[in-house]
Write a protein that holds these residues in place. Structure first.
Motif, PDB file in Angstrom:
ATOM      1  N   ALA A  74       0.805  -1.325   0.214  1.00  0.00           N
ATOM      2  CA  ALA A  74      -0.020   0.126   0.060  1.00  0.00           C
ATOM      3  C   ALA A  74       0.868   1.410   0.060  1.00  0.00           C
ATOM      4  O   ALA A  74       0.454   2.225   0.341  1.00  0.00           O
ATOM      5  N   PHE A  75       2.194   1.177  -0.551  1.00  0.00           N
ATOM      6  CA  PHE A  75       3.057   2.511  -0.440  1.00  0.00           C
ATOM      7  C   PHE A  75       2.355   3.780  -1.144  1.00  0.00           C
ATOM      8  O   PHE A  75       2.774   4.819  -0.627  1.00  0.00           O
ATOM      9  N   ALA A  76       1.525   3.481  -2.154  1.00  0.00           N
ATOM     10  CA  ALA A  76       1.127   4.656  -2.956  1.00  0.00           C
ATOM     11  C   ALA A  76       0.166   5.445  -2.009  1.00  0.00           C
ATOM     12  O   ALA A  76      -0.207   6.750  -2.298  1.00  0.00           O
ATOM     13  N   THR A  77      -0.460   4.962  -0.773  1.00  0.00           N
ATOM     14  CA  THR A  77      -1.314   5.608   0.047  1.00  0.00           C
ATOM     15  C   THR A  77      -0.681   6.527   0.877  1.00  0.00           C
ATOM     16  O   THR A  77      -1.239   7.451   1.459  1.00  0.00           O
ATOM     17  N   GLY A  78       0.748   6.575   0.878  1.00  0.00           N
ATOM     18  CA  GLY A  78       1.430   7.553   1.868  1.00  0.00           C
ATOM     19  C   GLY A  78       2.203   6.944   2.731  1.00  0.00           C
ATOM     20  O   GLY A  78       2.400   5.673   2.907  1.00  0.00           O
ATOM     21  N   ALA A  80       2.388   6.651   6.134  1.00  0.00           N
ATOM     22  CA  ALA A  80       1.829   5.834   7.154  1.00  0.00           C
ATOM     23  C   ALA A  80       1.987   4.581   6.833  1.00  0.00           C
ATOM     24  O   ALA A  80       2.283   3.661   7.460  1.00  0.00           O
ATOM     25  N   ALA A  81       1.387   4.030   5.699  1.00  0.00           N
ATOM     26  CA  ALA A  81       1.322   2.871   5.210  1.00  0.00           C
ATOM     27  C   ALA A  81       2.953   2.078   5.335  1.00  0.00           C
ATOM     28  O   ALA A  81       2.914   0.753   5.874  1.00  0.00           O
ATOM     29  N   SER A  82       3.850   2.654   4.967  1.00  0.00           N
ATOM     30  CA  SER A  82       5.203   2.119   5.048  1.00  0.00           C
ATOM     31  C   SER A  82       5.897   2.073   6.407  1.00  0.00           C
ATOM     32  O   SER A  82       6.489   1.144   6.903  1.00  0.00           O
ATOM     33  N   LEU A  83       5.485   3.131   7.163  1.00  0.00           N
ATOM     34  CA  LEU A  83       5.635   3.211   8.558  1.00  0.00           C
ATOM     35  C   LEU A  83       5.109   1.946   9.308  1.00  0.00           C
ATOM     36  O   LEU A  83       5.835   0.946  10.066  1.00  0.00           O
ATOM     37  N   ILE A  84       3.711   1.489   9.126  1.00  0.00           N
ATOM     38  CA  ILE A  84       3.140   0.476   9.789  1.00  0.00           C
ATOM     39  C   ILE A  84       3.691  -0.730   9.217  1.00  0.00           C
ATOM     40  O   ILE A  84       3.772  -1.605  10.089  1.00  0.00           O
ATOM     41  N   CYS A  85       3.978  -0.877   8.064  1.00  0.00           N
ATOM     42  CA  CYS A  85       4.652  -2.236   7.489  1.00  0.00           C
ATOM     43  C   CYS A  85       6.078  -2.320   8.242  1.00  0.00           C
ATOM     44  O   CYS A  85       6.177  -3.473   8.636  1.00  0.00           O
ATOM     45  N   GLY A  86       6.883  -1.377   8.054  1.00  0.00           N
ATOM     46  CA  GLY A  86       8.059  -1.402   8.892  1.00  0.00           C
ATOM     47  C   GLY A  86       7.955  -1.774  10.333  1.00  0.00           C
ATOM     48  O   GLY A  86       8.606  -2.844  10.816  1.00  0.00           O
ATOM     49  N   LEU A  87       6.985  -1.413  11.128  1.00  0.00           N
ATOM     50  CA  LEU A  87       7.058  -1.619  12.550  1.00  0.00           C
ATOM     51  C   LEU A  87       6.267  -3.038  12.669  1.00  0.00           C
ATOM     52  O   LEU A  87       6.814  -3.736  13.762  1.00  0.00           O
ATOM     53  N   ASP A 156      -0.399  10.508   4.323  1.00  0.00           N
ATOM     54  CA  ASP A 156       1.134  10.690   4.302  1.00  0.00           C
ATOM     55  C   ASP A 156       1.507  11.379   5.472  1.00  0.00           C
ATOM     56  O   ASP A 156       2.559  12.326   5.355  1.00  0.00           O
ATOM     57  N   THR A 157       0.951  11.321   6.499  1.00  0.00           N
ATOM     58  CA  THR A 157       1.374  11.984   7.643  1.00  0.00           C
ATOM     59  C   THR A 157       2.488  11.259   8.646  1.00  0.00           C
ATOM     60  O   THR A 157       3.158  12.184   9.459  1.00  0.00           O
ATOM     61  N   GLY A 158       2.959  10.210   8.348  1.00  0.00           N
ATOM     62  CA  GLY A 158       3.871   9.644   9.402  1.00  0.00           C
ATOM     63  C   GLY A 158       3.349   9.612  10.842  1.00  0.00           C
ATOM     64  O   GLY A 158       2.139   9.812  10.991  1.00  0.00           O
TER      65      GLY A 158
END
Length: 196
Positions: A74-78, A80-87, A156-158
């Motif tokens: 879901a990287f294209a959504t911003g 937040a998705a990348s951060l959630i995936c990483g954690l 995209d808020t992080g």
């Protein structure tokens, strides 16, 4: 144990080409920053991929055997998705994570260690956030106490929205080095740094 999460999944819209693949000091930016993280005292490093995942994975070269790579569908959504995936990929014993951005090449292993040392001295903190002349910087250290709240983020808020909440215990780490506030967002900014 503190782990690193390197966010390298974005679409690099303002840059116009994939930031992780930009050349910095003779190597792709993603490899440079992963090397910095691996030289610190982090217990491990997760690299989150998305846009251009195959090329970015290849750019890690021989470091692929030393890092944990995850792809965020879901990287294209911003961010937040990348951060959630990483954690979500971190081991259960993780007490915190240093969140690194792929466009900040001036961060050093020593600074990552400083974040961890500060967290050890302030274990009540939910986050350790660097600040240069009043400006919030990166990388930040998020305590595991924030992981569940991060999992609810969107767009995209992080983690910024969480750090602004009055209930979040933020320890500000004032630094004299502007590196925590310098990122490469545009071709002009990148060229200015490369030509230095």
């Amino acid at each position: 144990m503190i782990y690193g999460v390197l966010l390298a999944a974005g679409q690099s819209r303002r840059m116009g080409s994939p930031k992780p693949l930009l050349i910095w000091q003779g190597q792709p930016l993603v490899r440079h920053i992963a090397t910095v993280a691996l030289a610190s005292h982090l217990a491990g490093l997760t690299v989150v991929l998305g846009a251009e995942a195959t090329s970015v994975r290849q750019a890690l070269g021989d470091l692929r055997s030393r890092v944990h790579v995850v792809e965020c569908a879901a990287f294209a959504t911003g961010q937040a998705a990348s951060l959630i995936c990483g954690l979500a990929s971190l081991p259960t014993e993780a007490t915190g994570a240093v969140i690194m951005l792929v466009d900040q090449p001036l961060v050093t292993p020593g600074f990552i260690n400083q974040l961890m040392t500060t967290f050890a001295a302030h274990p009540e903190a939910d986050a350790i956030v660097p600040r240069y002349q009043g400006q919030h910087g990166h990388p930040v250290l998020l305590a595991a106490t924030l992981f569940a709240a991060v999992a609810t983020l969107e767009g995209d808020t992080g983690a910024r929205v969480l750090l602004r909440k009055p209930t979040t215990r933020v320890h500000w780490l004032d630094v004299a080095d502007p590196a925590v506030c310098i990122d490469l967002d545009t071709p002009e900014g990148y060229q200015a740094f490369v030509q230095g």
